[in-house]
Design an enzyme around this catalytic site. Structure first.
Site, PDB file in Angstrom:
ATOM      1  N   ASP A  31       0.826  -1.192   0.030  1.00  0.00           N
ATOM      2  CA  ASP A  31      -0.100   0.278   0.040  1.00  0.00           C
ATOM      3  C   ASP A  31       0.857   1.195   0.085  1.00  0.00           C
ATOM      4  OD1 ASP A  31      -3.159   0.566   0.776  1.00  0.00           O
ATOM      5  OD2 ASP A  31      -1.743   2.290   1.062  1.00  0.00           O
ATOM      6  N   ILE A  32       0.511   2.219  -0.825  1.00  0.00           N
ATOM      7  CA  ILE A  32       1.094   3.424  -1.007  1.00  0.00           C
ATOM      8  C   ILE A  32       1.110   4.313   0.280  1.00  0.00           C
ATOM      9  CG2 ILE A  32      -0.374   5.124  -2.001  1.00  0.00           C
ATOM     10  CD1 ILE A  32       1.576   5.775  -4.028  1.00  0.00           C
ATOM     11  N   ASN A  88     -12.811  -3.646   2.577  1.00  0.00           N
ATOM     12  CA  ASN A  88     -13.962  -2.487   2.563  1.00  0.00           C
ATOM     13  C   ASN A  88     -14.849  -2.522   1.515  1.00  0.00           C
ATOM     14  OD1 ASN A  88     -12.456  -1.530   4.984  1.00  0.00           O
ATOM     15  ND2 ASN A  88     -11.124  -0.346   3.666  1.00  0.00           N
ATOM     16  N   HIS A 101     -10.032  -5.637  -2.992  1.00  0.00           N
ATOM     17  CA  HIS A 101      -8.718  -5.837  -2.516  1.00  0.00           C
ATOM     18  C   HIS A 101      -8.778  -6.215  -1.109  1.00  0.00           C
ATOM     19  CE1 HIS A 101      -9.805  -1.713  -2.256  1.00  0.00           C
ATOM     20  NE2 HIS A 101      -9.024  -1.515  -1.301  1.00  0.00           N
TER      21      HIS A 101
HETATM   22  P1  AMP Z   1      -9.748   1.282   0.128  1.00  0.00           P
HETATM   23  O1  AMP Z   1     -10.146   2.532   0.894  1.00  0.00           O
HETATM   24  O2  AMP Z   1     -10.208  -0.304   0.808  1.00  0.00           O
HETATM   25  O3  AMP Z   1     -10.249   1.238  -1.102  1.00  0.00           O
HETATM   26  O4  AMP Z   1      -8.311   0.970   0.007  1.00  0.00           O
HETATM   27  C1  AMP Z   1      -7.463   1.564  -1.125  1.00  0.00           C
HETATM   28  C2  AMP Z   1      -5.937   1.657  -0.800  1.00  0.00           C
HETATM   29  O5  AMP Z   1      -5.315   1.865  -1.740  1.00  0.00           O
HETATM   30  C3  AMP Z   1      -5.523   2.925   0.447  1.00  0.00           C
HETATM   31  O6  AMP Z   1      -5.127   2.032   1.534  1.00  0.00           O
HETATM   32  C4  AMP Z   1      -4.717   3.495  -0.445  1.00  0.00           C
HETATM   33  O7  AMP Z   1      -3.455   3.961   0.427  1.00  0.00           O
HETATM   34  C5  AMP Z   1      -4.028   2.515  -1.649  1.00  0.00           C
HETATM   35  N1  AMP Z   1      -3.577   3.333  -2.404  1.00  0.00           N
HETATM   36  C6  AMP Z   1      -4.210   4.191  -3.351  1.00  0.00           C
HETATM   37  N2  AMP Z   1      -3.137   4.388  -4.392  1.00  0.00           N
HETATM   38  C7  AMP Z   1      -2.330   3.455  -4.381  1.00  0.00           C
HETATM   39  C8  AMP Z   1      -1.234   2.998  -5.317  1.00  0.00           C
HETATM   40  N3  AMP Z   1      -0.572   3.975  -6.385  1.00  0.00           N
HETATM   41  N4  AMP Z   1      -0.351   1.984  -5.039  1.00  0.00           N
HETATM   42  C9  AMP Z   1      -0.318   1.412  -3.826  1.00  0.00           C
HETATM   43  N5  AMP Z   1      -1.576   1.625  -3.002  1.00  0.00           N
HETATM   44  C10 AMP Z   1      -2.489   2.456  -3.335  1.00  0.00           C
END
Ligand code: AMP
Length: 117
Positions: A31-32, A88, A101
């Site tokens: 996760d970023i 989520n 995810h």
């Molecule tokens: P959710 O809120 O469950 O939809 O999770 C989305 C997740 O994606 C969040 O924890 C973000 O930090 C993560 N995210 C967003 N952009 C990226 C990216 N480019 N690479 C990796 N993770 C990301």
């Protein structure tokens, strides 16, 4: 029909990620914006927008997300200390990216599952 998100571009390696695992069915990357020392996203290569869109035909694929989570938890050295797997769904669940995810979180005590108040 659901629209592709930028996760498709991560799967296809069109945008960079810290990818830890990929096979024909599943991709996993860090996760970023990590919420714990280990924070990995494990996603199906096939677009499924939300948990509500999981069909019976996807059952094996969803199981595979958990199998990959188990492998990565061991690789991260958090299999014995423990970890949390979260998916989520929609607004109240805090879903931001509409390609399902599994969040794999660990590396510290994670506290309560849901914040109170
Ligand atoms: P959710 O809120 O469950 O939809 O999770 C989305 C997740 O994606 C969040 O924890 C973000 O930090 C993560 N995210 C967003 N952009 C990226 C990216 N480019 N690479 C990796 N993770 C990301």
């Amino acid at each position: 029909m659901a629209e592709e998100t930028f996760f498709r571009k991560i799967i296809d390696k069109e945008i960079p990620s810290d990818m830890l695992y990929q096979d024909d069915f599943v991709t996993a990357f860090r996760d970023i914006s990590p919420q714990a020392p280990t924070h990995i996203l494990i996603i199906p290569n096939k677009l499924i927008a939300t948990a509500n869109d999981i069909e019976i035909e996807d059952e094996l694929l969803i199981g595979k997300l958990y199998s990959v989570a188990k492998i990565l938890a061991k690789q991260e050295g958090i299999d014995e200390s423990g970890y949390r797997l979260i998916m989520n769904c929609n607004q109240d669940g805090g879903q931001e990216v509409f390609h399902i995810h599994l969040h794999l979180l660990g590396g510290k005590p994670l506290g309560q599952l849901v914040a109170v108040g």
